[in-house]
Design a protein around this motif. Structure first.
Motif: not given
Length: 288
Positions: A141-150, A171-189
């Motif tokens: 999920y984080a990798i897809a967000c990094m490259y805009g693969f919606d 994992f390394p990619e976690l530091s390269q995604i926006t807080a918005r994308n991570y919060i969206r995932l938490i809100q989904l759960h």
């Protein structure tokens, strides 16, 4: 050693077909390639080569050389995507899945750098490989967000429901995604867990031995308590409607109410459980 050997073999193969450009990797491996293929496959190389930036200083009989910052293993894999030869091996039984994913990220980064749309398309497909989605859904999920693969991010978000995202190893990619994308995932759960619990609380079976004294059968009360904890971690119906999960609830209640197993096995109860599972499965299961 194997990677370097593969690179040398590829360079010799292309060299024998009158290549007109050399790509020299950071570890000193030369790849003899066709400019025309690079121009068609990469926007960056197209701009670079069509303006004749890399003319050979030695005259027309000397093949120009371009030094690039990527390692030979990476260049070898990219060239295999754009040449009519065997594709690189990304997944193999002797390669740990997390290493395969790391290698895929390197290829994504390089293909994106050189704007190789065709390669990116194939790499996006590989990113959606079932083993990766099963074992590393949050990282995918984080990798897809990094490259805009919606579309891929949505698919991966669905698979993250099967894991406790707050206990996922870093994992390394976690530091390269926006807080918005991570919060969206938490809100989904969180939203799906809340909705799933509302579905469970909307129904209560009966038991001839204990329902009159309590809010439903003992096994059902035990089930709701365990399901609440499980759904808050992994908000999917598979987590709570599997046979072993339900059996533990029934067995624990049997010592107090011998009628509870019959209540659980009742055809009407089984039909209700199936209906509840269907309702939970129909809840939104991807990020917006």
């Amino acid at each position: 050693m194997q990677c370097a050997l593969a690179a040398i073999q590829l360079s010799l193969l292309v060299f024998l077909t009158d290549a007109d450009l050399v790509l020299r990797s950071s570890d000193g491996i030369s790849f003899f390639v066709f400019q025309r293929i690079l121009i068609e496959a990469s926007v960056v190389f197209s701009d670079m080569l069509t303006i004749e930036f890399y003319k050979s200083p030695g005259g027309k009989d000397v093949i120009p050389t371009v030094d690039i910052t990527e390692a030979s293993e990476t260049i070898d894999s990219l060239l295999r995507f754009i040449y009519p030869i065997r594709r690189p091996v990304i997944f193999a039984p002797d390669i740990p899945l997390d290493e395969s994913l790391t290698g895929l990220v390197v290829l994504l980064k390089t293909a994106d750098k050189y704007q190789m749309d065709g390669v990116l398309f194939e790499l996006r497909t590989l990113l959606m490989s079932p083993p990766l989605l099963k074992e590393h859904p949050v990282r995918v999920y984080a990798i897809a967000c990094m490259y805009g693969f919606d579309p891929e991010a949505k698919i991966a978000s669905r698979h993250t429901l099967n894991v406790d995202i707050l206990r996922t190893p870093l994992f390394p990619e976690l530091s390269q995604i926006t807080a918005r994308n991570y919060i969206r995932l938490i809100q989904l759960h969180q939203a799906r867990a809340t909705s799933a619990l509302s579905v469970l609380y909307s129904m209560s079976p009966s038991c001839t031995g204990c329902s009159k004294e309590r809010d439903g059968p003992l096994w059902w009360i035990e089930f709701k308590e365990r399901a609440r904890d499980e759904l808050r971690q992994r908000p999917t119906s598979d987590a709570i409607f599997n046979a072993s999960f339900l059996a533990r609830c029934v067995v624990d209640s049997k010592s107090i109410c011998p009628h509870c197993p019959l209540s659980y096995l009742n055809a009407a109860t089984q039909a209700r459980l199936d209906h509840l599972k269907e309702r939970i499965d129909q809840l939104p299961d991807t990020i917006d």
